[in-house]
Design an enzyme around this catalytic site. Structure first.
Site, PDB file in Angstrom:
ATOM      1  N   CYS A  18       0.845  -1.199   0.000  1.00 47.39           N
ATOM      2  CA  CYS A  18       0.000   0.000   0.000  1.00 47.39           C
ATOM      3  C   CYS A  18       0.883   1.253   0.000  1.00 47.39           C
ATOM      4  O   CYS A  18       1.624   1.480  -0.956  1.00 47.39           O
ATOM      5  CB  CYS A  18      -0.984  -0.038   1.153  1.00 47.39           C
ATOM      6  SG  CYS A  18      -2.354   1.144   0.961  1.00 47.39           S
TER       7      CYS A  18
ATOM      8  N   HIS B 231      -3.860  -4.942  -0.360  1.00 45.20           N
ATOM      9  CA  HIS B 231      -3.442  -5.489   0.934  1.00 45.20           C
ATOM     10  C   HIS B 231      -3.449  -7.017   0.856  1.00 45.20           C
ATOM     11  O   HIS B 231      -4.514  -7.628   0.930  1.00 45.20           O
ATOM     12  CB  HIS B 231      -4.390  -5.013   2.041  1.00 45.20           C
ATOM     13  CG  HIS B 231      -4.200  -3.581   2.408  1.00 45.20           C
ATOM     14  ND1 HIS B 231      -3.313  -3.177   3.374  1.00 45.20           N
ATOM     15  CD2 HIS B 231      -4.770  -2.454   1.924  1.00 45.20           C
ATOM     16  CE1 HIS B 231      -3.343  -1.856   3.478  1.00 45.20           C
ATOM     17  NE2 HIS B 231      -4.216  -1.394   2.601  1.00 45.20           N
TER      18      HIS B 231
ATOM     19  N   GLU C 212      -2.630  -9.164   3.046  1.00 50.48           N
ATOM     20  CA  GLU C 212      -3.113  -9.775   4.286  1.00 50.48           C
ATOM     21  C   GLU C 212      -4.635  -9.769   4.372  1.00 50.48           C
ATOM     22  O   GLU C 212      -5.211 -10.483   5.197  1.00 50.48           O
ATOM     23  CB  GLU C 212      -2.504  -9.051   5.494  1.00 50.48           C
ATOM     24  CG  GLU C 212      -3.092  -7.690   5.828  1.00 50.48           C
ATOM     25  CD  GLU C 212      -2.590  -6.551   4.970  1.00 50.48           C
ATOM     26  OE1 GLU C 212      -2.946  -5.395   5.259  1.00 50.48           O
ATOM     27  OE2 GLU C 212      -1.838  -6.813   4.006  1.00 50.48           O
TER      28      GLU C 212
END
Length: 218
Positions: A90, A198, A200
């Site tokens: 990001c 992202h 994750e």
């Protein structure tokens, strides 16, 4: 082979979530990598792999990094001089640009020629920030790149951003996504890579990308 993977803690990003995702993928891939969240420059310099997360405004993230004595130098040394695998997430990716224009003009690392600028969509029905799931559009280079092993054109990833990286050299873009306009989703040159999404939060696609990063031998 056991390796030390350092997730840089400078007060920005989903550090624990990123670390847990890396730990999970290391375990599932049978890797004995040690995942460390650290704000210490010595840990970064000794790392075999480095992850730089980032959430918030470009300038704030750069200021927070600069506030840790020697951190930017350590990052430059590991990524450029020693060419160890480096992943920005990001705003961590955006910091690799020449500069960012969020709330003023702020210097980036200048690893990739380009400017981080506001997303400007002509279709006013499309909201900014660009938030939620969107498809990855892989470049020709990405189709054979180790970071995209078992990741296909059209796979979805989770984005949250109001600014995007406009690259001067399009060949550095490994993947893009569409939100009214084409947006850079993944960049990569040598041992350095960055993702606007992202991983994750991106379920199968994101976790696979993190596994590929852990196994990457650039």
């Amino acid at each position: 082979m056991s390796e030390r993977v350092v997730v840089i803690d400078y007060g920005s990003g989903n550090l624990r979530s990123v670390a847990r995702s890396l730990e999970r993928m290391a375990s599932e891939a049978g890797l004995s990598h040690e995942i460390i969240v650290s704000s210490l420059t010595d840990d970064v310099r000794r790392a075999d792999r480095v992850v730089l997360p980032g959430v918030g405004a470009f300038g704030d993230c750069r200021k927070a990094l600069d506030a840790i004595p020697g951190m930017v130098d350590a990052i430059q040394d590991v990524a450029l001089n020693h060419a160890r695998p480096f992943l920005g997430i990001c705003v961590g990716m955006q910091l690799m640009a020449t500069c960012g224009l969020e709330h003023g003009s702020h210097d980036g690392f200048d690893w990739f020629s380009g400017v981080v600028m506001p997303i400007d969509v002509a279709d006013k029905g499309l909201k900014v920030p660009h938030m939620g799931w969107n498809e990855l559009i892989l470049s020709e280079r990405a189709r054979t790149h180790p970071l995209f092993t078992d990741i296909r054109d059209g796979d979805h990833a989770y984005f949250v951003h109001s600014y995007h990286m406009a690259l001067e050299i399009s060949e550095s873009r490994l993947a893009s996504t569409m939100h009214g306009v084409e947006l850079t989703a993944v960049i990569g040159e040598g041992s350095i890579a960055g993702v606007q999404f992202h991983p994750e939060k991106s379920q199968i696609t994101g976790l696979k990308f993190l596994q590929n990063f852990l196994e990457w031998r650039p």
